[in-house]
Design a protein around this motif. Structure first.
Motif, PDB file in Angstrom:
ATOM      1  N   VAL A  16      -3.564   7.315   3.376  1.00 39.72           N
ATOM      2  CA  VAL A  16      -3.854   5.968   4.056  1.00 39.72           C
ATOM      3  C   VAL A  16      -2.789   5.051   4.406  1.00 39.72           C
ATOM      4  CG1 VAL A  16      -5.280   3.899   4.082  1.00 39.72           C
ATOM      5  CG2 VAL A  16      -6.342   6.151   3.413  1.00 39.72           C
ATOM      6  N   THR A  68       1.050  -1.389   0.069  1.00 40.97           N
ATOM      7  CA  THR A  68       0.040  -0.015  -0.048  1.00 40.97           C
ATOM      8  C   THR A  68       0.788   1.162  -0.031  1.00 40.97           C
ATOM      9  OG1 THR A  68      -1.712  -1.221   1.368  1.00 40.97           O
ATOM     10  CG2 THR A  68      -2.035   1.085   1.198  1.00 40.97           C
ATOM     11  N   LYS A  90      -7.222   9.578   0.132  1.00 43.84           N
ATOM     12  CA  LYS A  90      -6.004   9.153  -0.944  1.00 43.84           C
ATOM     13  C   LYS A  90      -5.427   8.018  -0.503  1.00 43.84           C
ATOM     14  CE  LYS A  90      -5.119  13.346  -3.911  1.00 43.84           C
ATOM     15  NZ  LYS A  90      -3.980  14.259  -4.393  1.00 43.84           N
ATOM     16  N   LYS A  91      -4.983   7.139  -1.590  1.00 48.10           N
ATOM     17  CA  LYS A  91      -4.395   5.790  -1.023  1.00 48.10           C
ATOM     18  C   LYS A  91      -2.827   6.223  -0.388  1.00 48.10           C
ATOM     19  CE  LYS A  91      -2.886   1.452  -3.298  1.00 48.10           C
ATOM     20  NZ  LYS A  91      -3.003   0.822  -4.506  1.00 48.10           N
ATOM     21  N   GLY A  95       1.308   3.896  -2.837  1.00 41.83           N
ATOM     22  CA  GLY A  95       0.831   5.174  -2.760  1.00 41.83           C
ATOM     23  C   GLY A  95       2.026   6.061  -3.269  1.00 41.83           C
ATOM     24  N   ARG A 146      -8.807  -0.188   3.824  1.00 44.14           N
ATOM     25  CA  ARG A 146      -9.478  -0.278   2.705  1.00 44.14           C
ATOM     26  C   ARG A 146     -10.600   0.480   2.680  1.00 44.14           C
ATOM     27  NH1 ARG A 146      -9.171  -4.830  -0.981  1.00 44.14           N
ATOM     28  NH2 ARG A 146     -10.015  -4.070  -2.940  1.00 44.14           N
ATOM     29  N   SER A 151      -8.696   4.476  -8.101  1.00 42.70           N
ATOM     30  CA  SER A 151      -7.676   3.774  -7.595  1.00 42.70           C
ATOM     31  C   SER A 151      -8.028   2.269  -7.031  1.00 42.70           C
ATOM     32  CB  SER A 151      -6.970   4.279  -6.439  1.00 42.70           C
ATOM     33  OG  SER A 151      -7.719   4.352  -5.350  1.00 42.70           O
ATOM     34  N   GLU A 152      -9.380   2.143  -6.814  1.00 42.58           N
ATOM     35  CA  GLU A 152      -9.961   0.773  -6.332  1.00 42.58           C
ATOM     36  C   GLU A 152     -10.011  -0.300  -7.495  1.00 42.58           C
ATOM     37  OE1 GLU A 152     -12.743   0.714  -2.828  1.00 42.58           O
ATOM     38  OE2 GLU A 152     -13.389   2.418  -4.032  1.00 42.58           O
ATOM     39  N   GLU A 169      -9.872   4.239   2.181  1.00 40.77           N
ATOM     40  CA  GLU A 169      -9.545   4.701   1.039  1.00 40.77           C
ATOM     41  C   GLU A 169     -10.840   4.698   0.072  1.00 40.77           C
ATOM     42  OE1 GLU A 169      -7.257   2.800  -2.986  1.00 40.77           O
ATOM     43  OE2 GLU A 169      -6.858   1.928  -0.935  1.00 40.77           O
ATOM     44  N   HIS A 170     -11.837   3.728   0.313  1.00 38.88           N
ATOM     45  CA  HIS A 170     -13.117   3.832  -0.233  1.00 38.88           C
ATOM     46  C   HIS A 170     -13.911   4.952   0.129  1.00 38.88           C
ATOM     47  CE1 HIS A 170     -16.832   2.420  -2.141  1.00 38.88           C
ATOM     48  NE2 HIS A 170     -17.441   2.749  -0.878  1.00 38.88           N
TER      49      HIS A 170
END
Length: 490
Positions: free
Chosen positions: A303, A68, A299-300, A72, A291, A437-438, A294-295
């Motif tokens: 997180v 992750t 921003k990834k 990122g 998860r 991004s998912e 982020e949802h």
């Protein structure tokens, strides 16, 4: 599957309550408590079930954190923003820790539960397990957490599960991958695909969460019994009440500042809270927290950087526990401390608490290191609270988890990247479109945990992206797509 929808079609059917993960975990916790209480020997025998599940979850934490963070950092256009996010996070963590410790100090100074115990430190017997923790704390230096961040090997941190060292490797790797430009694009694509695989493995393991929670709770109640609750119930109650007030007042105020509701956030993470309550540790809930945040629109890269770092540096529950326990021991051993000495104690805790991050028995090691550094409170006094530590570990983990969720949201706002409206809708339980991004992960079968994740859009297929479509799909990149400009096919 008929209940999984694509973007633009009808929303997914809401999972029935008896198929949701939190219901079965809660049921397993209740059954575990009954088994441990009514048949202690049977409860103790359930220990391997709980530890096996926790170990299986910990097995994934290192790779998920690494992938992750790398994904990122490698995906951002401006690495300076990553560095600023890290500095903001560390600043927030220190302020949050001070507030949490202050809450503990105020609470124990008001109620002074240690007075009247009149414990003689020279006559306190120390158990073998406690003696090891005391020795580790006495030999610990406040600066060791800085030198400990650098691993001896690149594989060692993953084997030992050292989150701080994994973060260090991931940050360096992500920066290097970002600097590689187009040459590093295939590697980044592989990282993104591996992240999806790790979360799929996580969904498999999470099916066993109720069994793991049952084993852990049955062992805890069967091993430690309820006698400690009656003898030290006042201190336990004070810790729980102080922690609840901290969450509602301090963390709730931060959420109100962000125009978000703390109680709706707590409800949103109900599966993770049940998991923490059953296993007495916040580590198994870390992937779910990342998860879902982020949802929700964080921003990834934010997180990936803030959440794992917060698990080592932003331990609000542990901070309350440390200050409350230290003052309780001082009162119980008739050690008088002035306000100035208590503030000095708080300053030392800010350093020693970081030195025990990610270490087994870290709370007692940090407490012992603090008492040893101050020199006025006998370190052997930790035996006065050693027997009830297990009954406070759940609360510590729950507060730590909540503090890191709020911290990540606040840092995202500080970076001016928080979509508060999306977060609000997600916390309200509304169906929202998956983030760009998912990656879409199609369900092969309907399970309780898969339905839970699909409810939040984690597994819902999205519109075909340009990289999966033909050359004709090469349109102007979305401003929300956080993949780097160099991630086109090489």
């Amino acid at each position: 599957m008929d209940h999984i929808t694509t973007a633009g079609t009808a929303p997914a059917r809401k999972t029935r309550w008896y198929r949701q993960l939190y219901f079965w975990v809660l049921t397993a916790i209740v059954v575990g408590i009954l088994v441990g209480w009514l048949a202690p020997s049977t409860g103790v025998a359930m220990e391997p079930i709980g530890t096996t599940f926790v170990n299986a979850m910990k097995m994934l934490i290192g790779p998920i954190v690494f992938l992750t963070i790398v994904g990122g950092i490698a995906s951002v256009a401006d690495l300076k923003k990553v560095g600023m996010t890290g500095l903001k996070a560390l600043t927030y963590f220190q302020i949050g820790t001070i507030c949490a410790m202050t809450f503990g100090l105020v609470a124990i100074n008001i109620f002074r539960l240690g007075e009247g115990v009149n414990a003689d430190a020279s006559k306190i017997e120390t158990s073998e397990s406690a003696a090891k923790l005391i020795d580790a704390g006495q030999n610990q230096q406040w600066w060791e957490f800085l030198t400990h961040i650098i691993p001896k090997s690149i594989v060692g941190p993953f084997v030992e599960g050292d989150i701080l060292q994994i973060i260090f490797i991931a940050v360096v790797f992500g920066i290097a991958l970002n600097a590689m430009g187009k040459v590093g694009a295939p590697v980044l694509d592989g990282v993104q695909r591996l992240t999806g695989v790790m979360f799929k493995i996580l969904s498999f393991i999470m099916k066993a969460a109720p069994i793991g929670a049952f084993g852990a709770m049955a062992y805890a109640v069967g091993k430690f019994g309820v006698s400690s609750l009656t003898s030290m119930g006042g201190l336990i109650a004070l810790f729980y009440i102080t922690s609840i007030l901290f969450v509602v007042i301090v963390l709730g105020s931060i959420m109100a500042f962000l125009k978000l509701n703390i109680f709706k956030m707590l409800k949103h993470f109900k599966e993770e809270y049940m998991l923490i309550l059953g296993t007495s540790t916040a580590e198994p809930a870390l992937p779910g927290l990342m998860r879902k945040l982020e949802h929700a629109g964080v921003k990834k890269e934010t997180v990936g950087l803030v959440v794992p770092t917060g698990y080592s540096f932003n331990l609000d529950g542990a901070a309350i526990y440390l200050s409350l326990a230290a003052l309780y021991i001082a009162q119980a051993t008739n050690t008088d401390l002035t306000i100035g000495q208590q503030l000095g104690l708080l300053a030392v805790m800010l350093l020693t608490s970081k030195g025990a991050a990610g270490v087994a028995g870290g709370g007692f090691i940090a407490l012992t290191a603090t008492l040893t550094t101050i020199g006025t409170i006998p370190a052997a006094g930790i035996m006065l609270i050693f027997g009830i530590d297990k009954f406070m570990s759940e609360c510590r983990a729950l507060v730590n988890f909540t503090g890191n969720a709020v911290a990540t949201l606040f840092i995202a706002w500080w970076d001016r990247t928080l979509d508060a409206d999306r977060v609000r809708r997600v916390f309200n339980g509304e169906t929202v479109e998956p983030m760009p991004s998912e990656d879409p992960v199609h369900l092969d079968e309907a399970t309780d945990i898969d339905d839970d994740l699909a409810e939040y859009g984690h597994h819902a297929p999205k519109e075909t992206s340009a990289r999966h479509a033909g050359p004709s799909a090469d349109a102007t990149p979305s401003t929300n797509d956080r993949r780097p400009a160099y991630s086109e096919t090489v």
